[in-house]
Design a protein around this motif. Structure first.
Motif, PDB file in Angstrom:
ATOM      1  N   ARG A 133     -30.717 -46.750 -29.897  1.00 60.59           N
ATOM      2  CA  ARG A 133     -31.143 -47.063 -28.527  1.00 60.59           C
ATOM      3  C   ARG A 133     -30.243 -46.834 -27.338  1.00 60.59           C
ATOM      4  N   GLY A 134     -28.978 -46.650 -27.596  1.00 59.93           N
ATOM      5  CA  GLY A 134     -28.244 -46.300 -26.781  1.00 59.93           C
ATOM      6  C   GLY A 134     -27.981 -44.830 -26.579  1.00 59.93           C
ATOM      7  N   LEU A 135     -28.313 -44.094 -27.829  1.00 62.63           N
ATOM      8  CA  LEU A 135     -28.456 -42.634 -27.845  1.00 62.63           C
ATOM      9  C   LEU A 135     -29.724 -42.286 -26.915  1.00 62.63           C
ATOM     10  N   ALA A 136     -30.830 -43.221 -27.325  1.00 56.01           N
ATOM     11  CA  ALA A 136     -31.964 -42.766 -26.417  1.00 56.01           C
ATOM     12  C   ALA A 136     -31.785 -42.886 -25.065  1.00 56.01           C
ATOM     13  N   ALA A 137     -31.120 -43.883 -24.465  1.00 48.37           N
ATOM     14  CA  ALA A 137     -30.860 -44.277 -23.208  1.00 48.37           C
ATOM     15  C   ALA A 137     -30.539 -42.872 -22.651  1.00 48.37           C
ATOM     16  N   VAL A 138     -29.413 -42.454 -23.211  1.00 48.21           N
ATOM     17  CA  VAL A 138     -28.601 -41.395 -22.651  1.00 48.21           C
ATOM     18  C   VAL A 138     -29.432 -40.041 -22.731  1.00 48.21           C
ATOM     19  N   GLN A 139     -30.146 -39.818 -23.702  1.00 52.32           N
ATOM     20  CA  GLN A 139     -31.054 -38.828 -23.452  1.00 52.32           C
ATOM     21  C   GLN A 139     -32.188 -38.779 -22.594  1.00 52.32           C
ATOM     22  N   ALA A 140     -32.511 -40.076 -22.197  1.00 51.06           N
ATOM     23  CA  ALA A 140     -33.558 -40.371 -21.148  1.00 51.06           C
ATOM     24  C   ALA A 140     -33.188 -39.717 -19.970  1.00 51.06           C
ATOM     25  N   MET A 141     -31.841 -40.127 -19.721  1.00 52.89           N
ATOM     26  CA  MET A 141     -31.405 -39.910 -18.190  1.00 52.89           C
ATOM     27  C   MET A 141     -31.192 -38.373 -18.217  1.00 52.89           C
ATOM     28  N   LYS A 142     -30.729 -37.660 -19.373  1.00 56.54           N
ATOM     29  CA  LYS A 142     -30.854 -36.140 -19.324  1.00 56.54           C
ATOM     30  C   LYS A 142     -31.969 -35.532 -19.134  1.00 56.54           C
ATOM     31  N   LEU A 143     -33.039 -35.975 -19.862  1.00 54.68           N
ATOM     32  CA  LEU A 143     -34.439 -35.470 -19.637  1.00 54.68           C
ATOM     33  C   LEU A 143     -34.627 -35.884 -18.065  1.00 54.68           C
ATOM     34  N   LYS A 144     -34.371 -36.861 -17.759  1.00 55.79           N
ATOM     35  CA  LYS A 144     -34.868 -37.165 -16.263  1.00 55.79           C
ATOM     36  C   LYS A 144     -34.343 -35.869 -15.307  1.00 55.79           C
ATOM     37  N   LEU A 145     -33.058 -35.649 -15.477  1.00 55.56           N
ATOM     38  CA  LEU A 145     -32.425 -34.817 -14.618  1.00 55.56           C
ATOM     39  C   LEU A 145     -33.241 -33.451 -15.069  1.00 55.56           C
ATOM     40  N   TYR A 146     -33.578 -32.855 -16.040  1.00 54.64           N
ATOM     41  CA  TYR A 146     -34.239 -31.680 -16.462  1.00 54.64           C
ATOM     42  C   TYR A 146     -35.898 -31.777 -15.659  1.00 54.64           C
ATOM     43  N   TYR A 147     -36.242 -32.900 -15.709  1.00 55.18           N
ATOM     44  CA  TYR A 147     -37.724 -32.764 -14.976  1.00 55.18           C
ATOM     45  C   TYR A 147     -37.503 -32.672 -13.434  1.00 55.18           C
ATOM     46  N   LEU A 148     -36.515 -33.405 -12.850  1.00 52.02           N
ATOM     47  CA  LEU A 148     -36.244 -33.232 -11.251  1.00 52.02           C
ATOM     48  C   LEU A 148     -35.977 -31.861 -11.205  1.00 52.02           C
TER      49      LEU A 148
ATOM     50  N   TYR B  24     -38.162 -41.786 -38.690  1.00 50.89           N
ATOM     51  CA  TYR B  24     -37.862 -42.481 -39.615  1.00 50.89           C
ATOM     52  C   TYR B  24     -38.723 -43.504 -40.371  1.00 50.89           C
ATOM     53  N   GLY B  25     -39.598 -43.907 -39.846  1.00 48.91           N
ATOM     54  CA  GLY B  25     -40.683 -44.546 -40.351  1.00 48.91           C
ATOM     55  C   GLY B  25     -40.591 -46.032 -40.396  1.00 48.91           C
ATOM     56  N   GLU B  26     -39.419 -46.469 -39.600  1.00 53.29           N
ATOM     57  CA  GLU B  26     -39.076 -47.819 -39.182  1.00 53.29           C
ATOM     58  C   GLU B  26     -38.611 -48.228 -38.016  1.00 53.29           C
ATOM     59  N   SER B  27     -38.978 -49.405 -37.658  1.00 56.11           N
ATOM     60  CA  SER B  27     -38.696 -49.905 -36.080  1.00 56.11           C
ATOM     61  C   SER B  27     -37.046 -49.897 -35.892  1.00 56.11           C
ATOM     62  N   ILE B  28     -36.836 -49.406 -34.810  1.00 55.15           N
ATOM     63  CA  ILE B  28     -35.228 -49.550 -34.383  1.00 55.15           C
ATOM     64  C   ILE B  28     -35.088 -50.974 -33.730  1.00 55.15           C
ATOM     65  N   PRO B  29     -33.964 -51.857 -34.323  1.00 53.32           N
ATOM     66  CA  PRO B  29     -33.826 -53.055 -33.848  1.00 53.32           C
ATOM     67  C   PRO B  29     -33.328 -53.025 -32.216  1.00 53.32           C
ATOM     68  N   SER B  30     -33.575 -54.253 -31.615  1.00 53.81           N
ATOM     69  CA  SER B  30     -33.144 -54.347 -30.372  1.00 53.81           C
ATOM     70  C   SER B  30     -31.937 -55.144 -30.177  1.00 53.81           C
ATOM     71  N   PHE B  31     -31.640 -55.661 -31.088  1.00 54.96           N
ATOM     72  CA  PHE B  31     -30.152 -56.399 -31.175  1.00 54.96           C
ATOM     73  C   PHE B  31     -29.273 -55.869 -32.669  1.00 54.96           C
ATOM     74  N   GLY B  32     -28.150 -56.083 -32.384  1.00 56.29           N
ATOM     75  CA  GLY B  32     -27.207 -55.861 -33.533  1.00 56.29           C
ATOM     76  C   GLY B  32     -26.814 -54.210 -33.570  1.00 56.29           C
ATOM     77  N   LYS B  33     -26.964 -53.476 -34.528  1.00 54.53           N
ATOM     78  CA  LYS B  33     -26.648 -52.214 -34.347  1.00 54.53           C
ATOM     79  C   LYS B  33     -27.831 -51.228 -33.793  1.00 54.53           C
ATOM     80  N   VAL B  34     -27.351 -50.981 -32.455  1.00 52.82           N
ATOM     81  CA  VAL B  34     -28.480 -50.320 -31.651  1.00 52.82           C
ATOM     82  C   VAL B  34     -27.992 -49.131 -31.082  1.00 52.82           C
ATOM     83  N   PHE B  35     -27.196 -48.412 -32.154  1.00 57.04           N
ATOM     84  CA  PHE B  35     -26.511 -46.978 -31.549  1.00 57.04           C
ATOM     85  C   PHE B  35     -27.876 -45.962 -31.007  1.00 57.04           C
TER      86      PHE B  35
END
Length: 392
Positions: free
Chosen positions: A35-50, A22-33
Motif C-alpha cells: 500500500r505504501g508502494l502504491a501511494a508512491v507510484q500514484a504520486m509519480k503517475l499524477k506528475l506524469y498525467y500533469l 496476486y489473487g488476494e486482498s492487500i490488508p489495510s493494517f499490519g504489513k502494508v508495504f
C-alpha cells in the motif's frame, strides 16, 4: 483533452491491479508495504498525467499558456502574427514653459505631474536639450512609466523636479504627441493569434480589414461594412480594448483611429520590401475609420418570487457575461456557427433560468439604447453593454 485522475483514483487503481495480479486482498493494517508502494507510484503517475496534460494544452493556440508560465502562446503568435504581445507604450506630451528666451533646459530634466493632473505624482523626462526661443515656448517630454497610469490631459500642469536657470518650474500640457497604451493582455493576444489562423488573407475581403486593423496597438476588434448607397467605400468600425478605450466600453480615441488608418494603408512589417507593404485594395476609393457605438441595455423583471441581493447579483453577473459576448456579425470574417448578434427577451429569460433554475417571475422588459425592444440586432459597430437589471 486528457482527463486527469486524482491521486486517490490512481492509488485505488494500483491497489486493484496488485490484488488482481496476486489473487488476494492487500490488508489495510499490519504489513502494508504494498500500500505504501502504491501511494508512491500514484504520486509519480499524477506528475506524469500533469506533464502530459500541460504538453497537450500547449500544442493548441486557444489553450496555450504564455511563455512566462512555461507555455507556448507567444510562439504561435510569432509564427502567425509576426510579433510578441504589444508592450505598454509611454505617452509623450508637448508642454508649455515660460522663461527668458535663450535659456536652456538640459536633457534628462524631469517634471512631476501636479496633484490636480489626471495622473498625479508621475515623472516625465526631456530627452534632448531645449532652448527657449520665445516666451512662452513648447517642448516635448516623455512619461517614464509606460501605459495609461501616467496619461495626462490637455491643461494638466507639471513642475520641474529641480530649479532651471531662467525658466519657471511650472509647465502646462498643450497636446498629446504620442498616445500611451496599456500592454496587450494575454487573452487579447490569444484572440489576435486565433484570428490570424482562422482568417485567410484575400486581398481586401472583410477578413483582411479585420487582420490589418489588429496590427494597431489597442484594437480589440474591427467591423468592416460596405458603405450604404456608395460604391467602393468602406465603413470600418473600431473597437478598442477596455483599458485603451476612452470610456471603458471600447470606444477608440482619435489617435487609435489614426493608427488603424496607418496600418490598413501600409503594412507595419519593416522586414518586407516597400512593394509588398501596400494594403488597401485598388478598387476601394475610401475607408472611413469610425468608432463603435456602445448601447446601454436595461432589463426590468417583474414579479420575481423570492428575490434577494445575492440572487440579484447572480442574475446580473450571468446577464453581463452573456451580453458581453454579443457582437455584430461580419459575413466573410466571422464563423457562421458562432453568430451571436441578437438580443431578445426570450434570450434574457433563458439566461435568468440558467443562472437560477426554477425561478418564478412575471414579464421581462428589454430596453436597448434608450428604446424598448423585444428583439434587437446589433450591426454597424453597435456594441451592447449591460447598464441595469431591475427586479422590484
Amino acid at each position: 483533452m486528457i482527463t486527469i485522475p486524482t491521486v486517490k483514483q490512481l492509488y485505488e487503481d494500483i491497489i486493484a491491479d496488485l490484488e488482481s495480479e496476486y489473487g488476494e486482498s492487500i490488508p489495510s493494517f499490519g504489513k502494508v508495504f504494498l500500500r505504501g508502494l502504491a501511494a508512491v507510484q500514484a504520486m509519480k503517475l499524477k506528475l506524469y498525467y500533469l506533464s502530459h496534460a500541460n504538453l497537450q494544452k500547449n500544442i493548441f493556440v486557444d489553450t496555450a499558456d504564455p511563455e512566462s508560465a512555461g507555455g507556448t502562446l507567444e510562439r504561435f503568435g510569432r509564427i502567425k502574427l509576426g510579433r510578441n504581445p504589444f508592450p505598454a507604450r509611454a505617452g509623450q506630451y508637448e508642454i508649455q514653459v515660460t522663461g527668458t528666451p535663450g535659456s536652456v533646459i538640459n536633457a534628462l530634466t524631469t517634471f512631476k505631474s501636479d496633484d490636480t493632473s489626471n495622473s498625479p505624482g508621475k515623472l516625465y523626462i526631456l530627452d534632448s536639450p531645449f532652448t527657449l526661443v520665445t516666451n512662452p515656448d513648447t517642448c516635448n517630454v516623455r512619461a517614464l512609466e509606460a501605459g495609461l497610469d501616467s496619461q495626462l490631459d490637455i491643461g494638466d500642469t507639471l513642475t520641474a523636479t529641480a530649479p532651471i536657470a531662467g525658466v519657471n518650474r511650472s509647465a502646462e500640457v498643450v497636446s498629446e504627441v504620442v498616445e500611451p497604451f496599456s500592454a496587450e493582455t494575454t487573452e487579447d493576444y490569444r484572440q489576435a493569434s486565433i484570428d490570424a489562423y482562422q482568417l485567410e488573407p484575400q486581398g481586401g475581403a472583410p477578413s483582411d480589414f479585420r487582420l490589418w486593423a489588429k496590427d494597431a496597438q489597442g484594437v480589440k476588434q474591427a467591423y468592416p461594412y460596405a458603405k450604404p448607397g456608395v460604391t467602393a467605400e468602406i465603413n470600418l468600425y473600431i473597437e478598442a480594448t477596455t483599458a485603451d478605450s476612452t470610456d471603458g466600453k471600447g470606444t477608440p480615441s482619435a489617435g487609435l483611429l489614426a493608427d488603424v488608418k496607418e496600418v490598413v494603408e501600409f503594412d507595419p512589417d519593416t522586414t518586407k520590401s516597400l512593394d509588398e507593404r501596400g494594403r488597401r485594395p485598388i478598387g476601394i476609393f475610401q475607408v472611413h475609420y469610425l468608432p463603435i457605438t456602445p448601447l446601454n441595455v436595461d432589463i426590468n423583471v417583474s414579479g420575481f418570487v423570492g428575490i434577494t441581493p445575492s440572487i440579484l447579483a447572480q442574475i446580473e453577473n450571468a446577464l453581463e457575461l452573456a451580453i458581453s459576448n454579443i457582437r455584430p456579425f461580419i459575413a466573410g470574417a466571422d464563423i457562421t456557427e458562432n453568430k451571436n448578434d441578437i438580443l431578445a427577451i426570450n434570450k434574457v429569460i433563458s439566461i435568468i433560468l440558467e443562472a437560477r433554475p426554477g425561478s418564478v417571475f412575471g414579464t421581462v422588459a428589454l430596453n436597448v439604447g434608450g428604446s424598448p425592444a423585444s428583439t434587437y440586432l446589433f450591426t454597424d459597430g453597435e456594441i451592447p453593454f449591460l447598464n441595469s437589471v431591475t427586479i422590484p
